[in-house]
Design an enzyme around this catalytic site. Structure first.
Site, short mmCIF file in Angstrom:
data_model
loop_
_atom_site.label_atom_id
_atom_site.label_comp_id
_atom_site.label_asym_id
_atom_site.label_seq_id
_atom_site.Cartn_x
_atom_site.Cartn_y
_atom_site.Cartn_z
N ARG A 1 25.37 36.38 38.16
CA ARG A 1 23.93 36.42 38.42
C ARG A 1 23.15 36.76 37.14
NH1 ARG A 1 23.47 37.60 44.26
NH2 ARG A 1 24.41 35.73 45.13
N ARG B 1 49.36 37.40 36.09
CA ARG B 1 49.87 37.76 34.77
C ARG B 1 50.33 36.44 34.16
NH1 ARG B 1 50.94 42.62 37.81
NH2 ARG B 1 49.58 44.14 36.82
N GLY C 1 42.91 45.12 32.80
CA GLY C 1 43.36 46.35 32.17
C GLY C 1 43.61 46.18 30.67
N ASP C 2 44.28 47.17 30.08
CA ASP C 2 44.53 47.15 28.63
C ASP C 2 45.29 45.90 28.19
OD1 ASP C 2 43.15 49.33 27.67
OD2 ASP C 2 44.82 50.73 27.94
N ASP D 1 44.22 52.16 38.74
CA ASP D 1 45.02 53.25 38.18
C ASP D 1 44.25 54.22 37.27
OD1 ASP D 1 47.39 52.21 39.37
OD2 ASP D 1 47.49 50.69 37.80
N ASP E 1 43.86 53.94 34.20
CA ASP E 1 44.77 54.17 33.07
C ASP E 1 44.33 53.43 31.81
OD1 ASP E 1 45.26 51.61 33.96
OD2 ASP E 1 47.44 51.77 33.90
N GLY F 1 44.32 68.80 49.88
CA GLY F 1 44.89 70.14 49.89
C GLY F 1 46.40 70.16 49.74
N HIS G 1 53.23 73.50 57.70
CA HIS G 1 53.32 72.09 57.31
C HIS G 1 52.71 71.91 55.93
CE1 HIS G 1 49.34 72.38 59.14
NE2 HIS G 1 49.00 71.42 58.30
P1 ADP Z 1 46.55 44.69 32.82
O1 ADP Z 1 45.43 43.90 32.25
O2 ADP Z 1 46.26 45.16 34.22
O3 ADP Z 1 47.00 45.79 31.88
P2 ADP Z 1 48.92 43.08 32.10
O4 ADP Z 1 49.44 44.06 31.10
O5 ADP Z 1 49.88 42.45 33.04
O6 ADP Z 1 47.78 43.69 33.05
O7 ADP Z 1 48.18 41.92 31.27
C1 ADP Z 1 47.58 40.83 31.91
C2 ADP Z 1 47.73 39.59 31.07
O8 ADP Z 1 47.08 39.78 29.80
C3 ADP Z 1 49.16 39.23 30.70
O9 ADP Z 1 49.80 38.51 31.69
C4 ADP Z 1 48.98 38.39 29.45
O10 ADP Z 1 48.62 37.06 29.75
C5 ADP Z 1 47.80 39.08 28.78
N1 ADP Z 1 48.32 40.01 27.75
C6 ADP Z 1 48.93 41.21 27.97
N2 ADP Z 1 49.32 41.77 26.81
C7 ADP Z 1 48.96 40.90 25.84
C8 ADP Z 1 49.10 40.90 24.40
N3 ADP Z 1 49.70 41.90 23.76
N4 ADP Z 1 48.61 39.82 23.73
C9 ADP Z 1 48.02 38.81 24.38
N5 ADP Z 1 47.86 38.74 25.72
C10 ADP Z 1 48.32 39.78 26.45
#
Ligand code: ADP
Length: 321
Positions: free
Chosen positions: A26, A73, A103-104, A128, A130, A186, A217
């Protein structure tokens, strides 16, 4: 400034991802930017599994769990050839900006795709919590509320039978879900990967102390990152005589309608991602820091270290006995 952007969700799904996709779509359309939806994460960029989005493409998704764009993935993308192919496909489609919700791992992919000439912006989506650079990730609140409701139900039956229940919650290597859910329900003990534990001192002795004061419990919350609950269940039963049951909550925590908090934060982060592309920025990740939405360079963000809230852990420890 970007003229055509693509949006994708990648890695594990999380409630609230749809709110982010909607906000991206949007915000872009209202600025006259064309939006391409990419299905199944980076796989969609490799296979051309894409479609043009309009205002109605994101109707009625705000309250839905999962991701309407699907997620995956992609081992193929995680190679130099894969990244190059994805970048070439973006150029063919006229895509000059990509918003990656994940994610990362997904952010590493976004960094590589930026390196191959396609400006990317990351938005943190995972239950997560994380992600090293962000205090908050989309889906965390919903997952915690789901876990809390499930454990409330477990408590009803644990109470009726004078049992101890050991419940494993998600979080991969991160103990944030366990910590907050443990406080909310708790739990007598909370075990997280960030704090080394001793089963005798941190679980058995605490249960014994509570048994002496009349408690009958118990709930012990264990983070996924501890590496399993079977042994913990066995030891509690053997050493305390309490009938003890283990429950792994599992994927129930990933589903469901996102909470208000997740919908609002996802909307704000998705909106900011489009603003950044409009400003000509790239290789940035939109994150939450001290309750503000800010953005960092992806490479710097990936090098940040997540801190665990030890003060909150201490509070939990003290008030649960
Ligand atoms: P998340 O994003 O939840 O941490 P993943 O670690 O499975 O999940 O990463 C998702 C996708 O991102 C992977 O399947 C891959 O295609 C891409 N990816 C992950 N790590 C790398 C990396 N070091 N370099 C390039 N692409 C990556």
């Amino acid at each position: 400034m970007a003229k055509t952007i693509a949006v994708l969700t990648s890695g594990g799904d999380a409630p609230g991802m749809n709110a982010a996709v909607r906000a991206v779509t949007r915000a872009a359309l209202s600025r006259g930017i064309k939006v391409i939806g990419v299905r199944r994460g980076y796989n969609g960029l490799l296979n051309g599994d894409v479609f043009e989005m309009n205002l109605r493409s994101v109707s009625d998704i705000l309250h839905k769990g999962g991701t309407v764009l699907y997620t995956a993935r992609s081992p193929e993308f995680n190679t130099p050839e894969g990244v190059q192919k994805a970048a070439d496909n973006c150029r063919k489609l006229g895509v000059d900006g990509v918003v990656v919700i994940g994610g990362d791992g997904s952010f590493r992919g976004a960094r590589d795709l930026t390196g191959a000439g396609i400006p990317c912006i990351g938005v943190p989506g995972t239950i997560d919590n994380d992600i090293s650079s962000s205090d908050y990730t989309i889906g965390f609140d919903t997952a915690m509320n789901t876990a809390m409701e499930m454990i409330d139900r477990i408590r009803d039956t644990a109470q009726s039978h004078d049992r101890c229940s050991v419940v494993e919650v998600m979080g991969r290597r991160c103990g944030d879900i366990a910590l907050e859910v443990g406080i909310a329900i708790g739990a007598t003990s909370i075990l997280v990967p960030e704090v080394p534990y001793d089963l005798e001192r941190d679980v058995i002795d605490r249960l014994q102390t509570n048994l002496k004061t009349g408690k009958k419990h118990f709930i012990v919350v264990v983070a996924e990152g501890i590496g399993g609950i079977d042994n913990i269940v066995r030891e509690i039963e053997a050493q305390t005589g309490l009938e003890t049951r283990g429950t792994v909550l599992g994927h129930v925590q990933r589903g469901g309608s996102p909470t208000l908090r997740d919908r609002v934060i996802a909307s704000r982060m998705g909106y900011r991602a489009v603003e950044l592309l409009e400003e000509g920025k790239s290789n940035r990740v939109v994150v939450m820091k001290d309750n503000h939405i800010v953005d960092y360079d992806i490479t710097e963000a990936l090098n940040m270290k997540k801190t665990f809230n030890t003060k909150l852990y201490q509070i939990a420890h003290e008030i649960s006995i």
